[in-house]
Design a protein around this motif. Structure first.
Motif, PDB file in Angstrom:
ATOM      1  N   GLN A 204       0.824  -1.348  -0.023  1.00 31.17           N
ATOM      2  CA  GLN A 204      -0.066  -0.047   0.121  1.00 31.17           C
ATOM      3  C   GLN A 204       0.861   1.251   0.047  1.00 31.17           C
ATOM      4  OE1 GLN A 204      -2.377   0.781   3.405  1.00 31.17           O
ATOM      5  NE2 GLN A 204      -1.269  -0.505   4.902  1.00 31.17           N
ATOM      6  N   ASN A 205       2.014   1.252   0.481  1.00 33.10           N
ATOM      7  CA  ASN A 205       2.892   2.386   0.445  1.00 33.10           C
ATOM      8  C   ASN A 205       3.926   2.342  -0.737  1.00 33.10           C
ATOM      9  OD1 ASN A 205       1.665   3.490   2.746  1.00 33.10           O
ATOM     10  ND2 ASN A 205       2.629   2.268   3.987  1.00 33.10           N
ATOM     11  N   GLU A 206       3.797   1.339  -1.731  1.00 35.05           N
ATOM     12  CA  GLU A 206       4.887   1.368  -2.530  1.00 35.05           C
ATOM     13  C   GLU A 206       4.327   2.065  -3.940  1.00 35.05           C
ATOM     14  OE1 GLU A 206       7.857   0.012  -2.387  1.00 35.05           O
ATOM     15  OE2 GLU A 206       7.701  -1.316  -0.641  1.00 35.05           O
ATOM     16  N   ASP A 207       5.384   2.167  -4.881  1.00 31.44           N
ATOM     17  CA  ASP A 207       5.092   3.167  -6.149  1.00 31.44           C
ATOM     18  C   ASP A 207       4.739   1.831  -7.079  1.00 31.44           C
ATOM     19  OD1 ASP A 207       5.095   4.581  -8.182  1.00 31.44           O
ATOM     20  OD2 ASP A 207       7.067   4.848  -8.359  1.00 31.44           O
ATOM     21  N   MET A 208       3.333   1.400  -6.996  1.00 30.56           N
ATOM     22  CA  MET A 208       2.845   0.403  -7.842  1.00 30.56           C
ATOM     23  C   MET A 208       2.583   0.942  -9.212  1.00 30.56           C
ATOM     24  SD  MET A 208       3.177  -2.106  -5.821  1.00 30.56           S
ATOM     25  CE  MET A 208       2.623  -3.297  -7.079  1.00 30.56           C
ATOM     26  N   LYS A 224      -9.816  -4.696  -0.986  1.00 30.08           N
ATOM     27  CA  LYS A 224      -9.340  -4.643   0.666  1.00 30.08           C
ATOM     28  C   LYS A 224      -8.384  -3.277   0.672  1.00 30.08           C
ATOM     29  CE  LYS A 224      -9.580  -9.711   1.467  1.00 30.08           C
ATOM     30  NZ  LYS A 224      -9.878  -9.696   2.944  1.00 30.08           N
ATOM     31  N   LEU A 225      -7.696  -2.993  -0.338  1.00 28.02           N
ATOM     32  CA  LEU A 225      -6.762  -1.979  -0.437  1.00 28.02           C
ATOM     33  C   LEU A 225      -7.568  -0.472  -0.044  1.00 28.02           C
ATOM     34  CD1 LEU A 225      -3.603  -1.272  -0.986  1.00 28.02           C
ATOM     35  CD2 LEU A 225      -4.246  -0.809  -3.464  1.00 28.02           C
ATOM     36  N   SER A 226      -8.665  -0.381  -0.919  1.00 22.90           N
ATOM     37  CA  SER A 226      -9.455   0.664  -0.640  1.00 22.90           C
ATOM     38  C   SER A 226     -10.125   0.786   0.770  1.00 22.90           C
ATOM     39  CB  SER A 226     -10.495   0.684  -1.637  1.00 22.90           C
ATOM     40  OG  SER A 226     -11.501   1.931  -1.457  1.00 22.90           O
ATOM     41  N   ALA A 227     -10.394  -0.259   1.502  1.00 24.33           N
ATOM     42  CA  ALA A 227     -11.296  -0.392   2.751  1.00 24.33           C
ATOM     43  C   ALA A 227     -10.005  -0.077   3.832  1.00 24.33           C
ATOM     44  CB  ALA A 227     -11.499  -1.811   3.078  1.00 24.33           C
ATOM     45  N   LYS A 235      -6.305   5.011  -7.683  1.00 25.55           N
ATOM     46  CA  LYS A 235      -5.569   5.942  -8.314  1.00 25.55           C
ATOM     47  C   LYS A 235      -4.973   7.015  -7.225  1.00 25.55           C
ATOM     48  CE  LYS A 235      -9.352   9.447  -9.460  1.00 25.55           C
ATOM     49  NZ  LYS A 235      -8.588  10.350  -8.535  1.00 25.55           N
ATOM     50  N   ASP A 236      -5.431   7.140  -6.312  1.00 26.11           N
ATOM     51  CA  ASP A 236      -5.131   8.081  -5.168  1.00 26.11           C
ATOM     52  C   ASP A 236      -4.181   7.394  -4.265  1.00 26.11           C
ATOM     53  OD1 ASP A 236      -6.816  10.133  -6.026  1.00 26.11           O
ATOM     54  OD2 ASP A 236      -8.335   9.381  -4.983  1.00 26.11           O
ATOM     55  N   ILE A 237      -4.267   5.918  -4.127  1.00 27.12           N
ATOM     56  CA  ILE A 237      -3.261   5.120  -3.311  1.00 27.12           C
ATOM     57  C   ILE A 237      -1.957   4.996  -4.398  1.00 27.12           C
ATOM     58  CG2 ILE A 237      -2.673   3.044  -1.934  1.00 27.12           C
ATOM     59  CD1 ILE A 237      -5.863   2.950  -1.910  1.00 27.12           C
ATOM     60  N   PHE A 264     -10.413   5.392 -12.861  1.00 26.27           N
ATOM     61  CA  PHE A 264     -10.049   5.862 -14.462  1.00 26.27           C
ATOM     62  C   PHE A 264      -9.982   4.805 -15.058  1.00 26.27           C
ATOM     63  CE2 PHE A 264      -5.922   5.163 -12.653  1.00 26.27           C
ATOM     64  CZ  PHE A 264      -5.181   4.798 -13.775  1.00 26.27           C
ATOM     65  N   GLY A 265     -10.364   4.973 -16.588  1.00 26.22           N
ATOM     66  CA  GLY A 265     -10.196   3.679 -17.538  1.00 26.22           C
ATOM     67  C   GLY A 265      -8.691   3.408 -17.653  1.00 26.22           C
ATOM     68  N   ILE A 266      -8.256   2.341 -16.964  1.00 30.75           N
ATOM     69  CA  ILE A 266      -6.931   1.861 -17.040  1.00 30.75           C
ATOM     70  C   ILE A 266      -6.586   1.212 -18.286  1.00 30.75           C
ATOM     71  CG2 ILE A 266      -7.656  -0.345 -16.119  1.00 30.75           C
ATOM     72  CD1 ILE A 266      -4.577   1.322 -14.883  1.00 30.75           C
ATOM     73  N   ASP A 267      -5.308   1.267 -18.863  1.00 33.41           N
ATOM     74  CA  ASP A 267      -4.933   0.665 -19.947  1.00 33.41           C
ATOM     75  C   ASP A 267      -4.655  -0.692 -19.550  1.00 33.41           C
ATOM     76  OD1 ASP A 267      -4.732   2.871 -21.719  1.00 33.41           O
ATOM     77  OD2 ASP A 267      -2.303   2.972 -21.485  1.00 33.41           O
ATOM     78  N   SER A 268      -5.119  -1.822 -20.447  1.00 35.45           N
ATOM     79  CA  SER A 268      -5.017  -3.065 -20.278  1.00 35.45           C
ATOM     80  C   SER A 268      -4.315  -3.856 -21.200  1.00 35.45           C
ATOM     81  CB  SER A 268      -6.325  -3.655 -19.627  1.00 35.45           C
ATOM     82  OG  SER A 268      -7.207  -3.467 -20.783  1.00 35.45           O
ATOM     83  N   ILE A 269      -3.758  -4.966 -20.822  1.00 36.46           N
ATOM     84  CA  ILE A 269      -3.164  -6.153 -21.936  1.00 36.46           C
ATOM     85  C   ILE A 269      -3.741  -7.352 -21.645  1.00 36.46           C
ATOM     86  CG2 ILE A 269      -0.993  -7.162 -22.526  1.00 36.46           C
ATOM     87  CD1 ILE A 269       0.596  -4.511 -21.578  1.00 36.46           C
TER      88      ILE A 269
END
Length: 503
Positions: A204-208, A224-227, A235-237, A264-269
Motif C-alpha cells: 500500500q505504500n509502494e510505487d505500484m 481490501k486496499l481501498s477499505a 489512483k489516489d493510493i 479511471f479507465g486503465i490501460d490493459s493487456i
C-alpha cells in the motif's frame, strides 16, 4: 525518463521486428513447428505407439493420433508423473503444473525445458508490444505486482511440481526481480484471504505501476486496499498505476466495476496463458483479438464447435480456418501433449495476421433443449444491457431449470451478483432475454415455440460468489466460476444467497 525505461523502448523495437515475422508467416511457421515436434518425439513411447517415424504430413498425423482430453491421455501422463523418461517427450519434464480439472480432479500438465521459456517470452513480449505501440515505458521503473499462486514447489518422482503461476515466478527476468511484489514469503501464503491481506499491507505504500492477475481476485485486492485506506480510489493510493495485465477470464464483465474502483479507465493487456502453453497475447490496441503464438513450440488444430462431439469431427490446421467461426482448440506441444483438447473455444477475427478471441469452454454451454448457448453469447447479452442500464455486474453463472413448478415452462436460470442493481429486475431480465435471442437463433425458436419461457434472474447477496468459492475450497489463484453449466450443482449451492428473483 529513467535508464530502464529508455532501454526497454530499444528492446521493444527489436522484439517487434521478430513479431512482424510471426505476423507475416503464420502458416509456414506452423508447418515448421509441426515437423520439428514430430521429429523430436519420434523415439518416445508415444511416438513409437503412434508410428511418428512414418508421418510425413498433417493428413498422416490425423490418421495416427486421435483427439483426446486429459482423461483419455492419462495412460501416458500417469507414467510421466511417476517419473518415467521418454514417454511423451524426450527425457523427463522440467516441471509438472498442477491444475484443477472440472472432471479429472487434480491434473498434472508437463512443462519441458523447451516449453518453459516460451511462457516467459510471450509474457515479456506482451509488455514490450505495449511499450512499442504506445511509447509508455515508465511502469518498468516502478513496482509491479503479480497476484499468483504460491512459488513453493513440491516434488513428484524428482520433478518439481506446483501451480503454473508459482512455477513462472522462478523465471521472472533478473531486471524485473527488484521491482516485483509481493515478496517470496508473502507469495508463499497458501490461504488466499490471508495472502491478500498481507499483500495489501506490503504494497500500500509502494510505487505500484503495473498489476497483473485474474480480474475477480484483483478486484478483491483493490477492495481490501481501498477499505484499509478509508475508501480511497486506487489512483489516489497508487498515483503512478497505469497498466493492468489480465488473462484467464474475459475482462469485460469486470471492467466497469474495476475502473470505478481504480478511478479511471486503465490501460490493459490481455493474455491467453494456459498450463499447456502460452497461446496468444494482445499485441496491439488498435485491432481486435490476440496474436496467436505460431512459433512457440505449439502446433494448433481446430475442430468446429458444432462438430466436436461427432464420432469423426472435421479437424483442420491453421491454413484452413475461417473467420468468425467457433473452434475447439487442440494442442500438440513441445512438452509432449498430442491431439490434446484444451477445452477452450476460440474464434478468428483476423487471418493477416492470425488473431483470435476466446469465446468460452467447449463443455461450458447450455443445450438442455438443443439451444447450444455459449459463453460469448451470454456475456455479450448481459453486458450490453448492463451498459445501457448503468448496471454494475460483479459475477454471474447460468443453469437450465428443466423441472420447474407444475404448469410452468422450463427456463434458463441466471444467478447474478450486482454491484449496482437494476431499477427494475424484471425489465432488466426481459431485455437480457431479448439480447440473447438476437445472438442465438435456436434459443429464439425455443422461446417463440413455447418450449422455454424467458430467462429468470436471481439477484444474489454481496460476496455470494466469493463465499461459494470459499465453501468449495477454491478461493483465489487461477480458480474461476464456470459461467455456464448443463447441470444444477452450482445453481443449487447459490440458492442460499438469493435476495430477489424475477418470475
Amino acid at each position: 525518463m529513467g535508464l530502464k525505461a529508455s532501454l526497454s523502448k530499444v528492446f521493444a523495437w527489436w522484439v517487434n521486428r521478430e513479431l512482424n515475422h510471426i505476423r507475416q508467416n503464420g502458416v509456414s511457421l506452423q508447418q515448421k513447428t509441426f515437423s520439428d515436434l514430430i521429429f523430436a518425439a519420434k523415439n518416445t513411447i508415444f511416438g513409437k505407439d503412434h508410428d511418428f517415424s512414418s508421418i510425413e504430413s498433417y493428413e498422416d498425423f490425423k490418421k495416427k493420433v486421435p483427439v483426446r482430453d486429459y482423461e483419455e491421455l492419462r495412460l501416458y501422463i500417469d507414467r510421466v508423473v511417476q517419473g518415467e523418461k521418454d514417454v511423451m517427450w524426450p527425457g523427463k519434464p522440467a516441471y509438472l503444473a498442477k491444475t484443477s480439472g472440472t472432471t479429472s480432479g487434480v491434473k498434472y500438465i508437463p512443462i519441458s525445458k523447451e516449453s518453459m521459456p516460451e511462457h516467459i517470452k510471450a509474457a515479456r513480449n506482451a509488455l514490450l508490444s505495449y511499450i512499442h505501440e504506445t511509447g509508455n515505458a515508465e511502469f518498468v521503473g516502478g513496482k509491479m505486482i503479480f497476484l499468483q499462486g504460491s512459488p513453493v514447489l513440491a516434488e513428484k518422482a524428482g520433478i518439481q511440481t506446483g501451480r503454473l503461476s508459482g512455477i513462472v515466478a522462478h523465471h521472472v527476468p533478473g531486471y524485473l526481480q527488484k521491482n516485483r511484489l509481493p515478496s517470496y514469503n508473502t507469495n508463499s501464503i497458501e490461504d488466499w484471504e490471508e495472502k491478500v491481506d498481507a499483500i495489501v499491507q506490503e504494497t500500500q505504500n509502494e510505487d505500484m505501476r503495473l498489476i497483473s492477475g485474474i480480474p475477480p481476485w484483483c478486484q478483491m485486492y483493490f477492495d481490501k486496499l481501498s477499505a484499509v485506506n478509508g475508501g480511497k480510489k486506487i489512483k489516489d493510493i497508487f498515483p503512478n498505476f497505469k497498466l493492468y495485465v489480465h488473462g484467464g477470464v474475459n475482462f469485460e464483465p469486470y471492467r466497469a466495476r474495476m475502473e470505478e474502483t481504480i478511478g479511471f479507465g486503465i490501460d490493459s493487456i490481455e493474455t491467453y496463458p494456459a498450463s499447456e502453453g502460452f497461446i496468444a497475447f494482445q499485441d496491439t490496441r488498435t485491432e481486435k483479438g490476440l496474436l496467436l503464438m505460431v512459433d512457440a513450440g505449439i502446433f494448433y488444430e481446430f475442430i468446429p464447435s458444432e462438430e466436436y462431439y461427432n464420432e469423426d469431427p472435421i479437424r483442420i490446421n491453421l491454413k484452413d480456418v475461417e473467420l468468425d467461426k467457433n473452434y475447439a482448440l487442440i494442442l500438440n506441444t513441445s512438452a509432449g501433449l498430442w491431439g490434446y483438447s484444451l477445452g477452450d473455444t476460440v474464434k478468428f477475427v483476423s487471418k493477416n495476421p492470425y488473431r483470435i478471441v476466446v469465446t468460452g469452454r467447449i463443455k461450458h454451454y447450455i443445450s438442455a433443449f438443443g439451444e447450444h448457448v455459449i459463453g460469448e453469447e451470454v456475456e455479450q447479452a448481459l453486458m450490453s444491457v448492463a451498459a445501457e442500464e448503468g448496471v454494475d455486474v460483479i459475477e454471474f453463472t447460468i443453469a437450465p431449470q428443466v423441472t420447474p413448478a407444475s404448469g410452468e415452462l422450463p427456463f434458463h436460470e441466471w444467478f447474478v451478483e450486482f454491484g449496482k442493481e437494476p431499477n427494475n429486475l424484471a425489465d432488466f431480465a426481459l431485455k437480457v432475454d431479448k439480447a440473447l435471442q438476437k445472438k442465438n437463433i435456436y434459443y429464439t425458436d425455443l422461446i417463440e415455440g413455447n418450449i422455454l419461457r424467458p430467462l429468470v434472474v436471481n439477484s444474489l447477496k454481496k460476496d455470494a460468489f466469493i463465499n461459494y468459492m470459499r465453501g468449495q475450497g477454491k478461493l483465489g489463484g487461477q480458480n474461476k466460476v464456470p459461467r455456464l453449466s448443463n447441470d444444477r450443482k452450482i445453481a443449487d449451492e447459490l440458492k442460499q444467497y438469493v435476495v430477489n428473483q424475477t418470475r
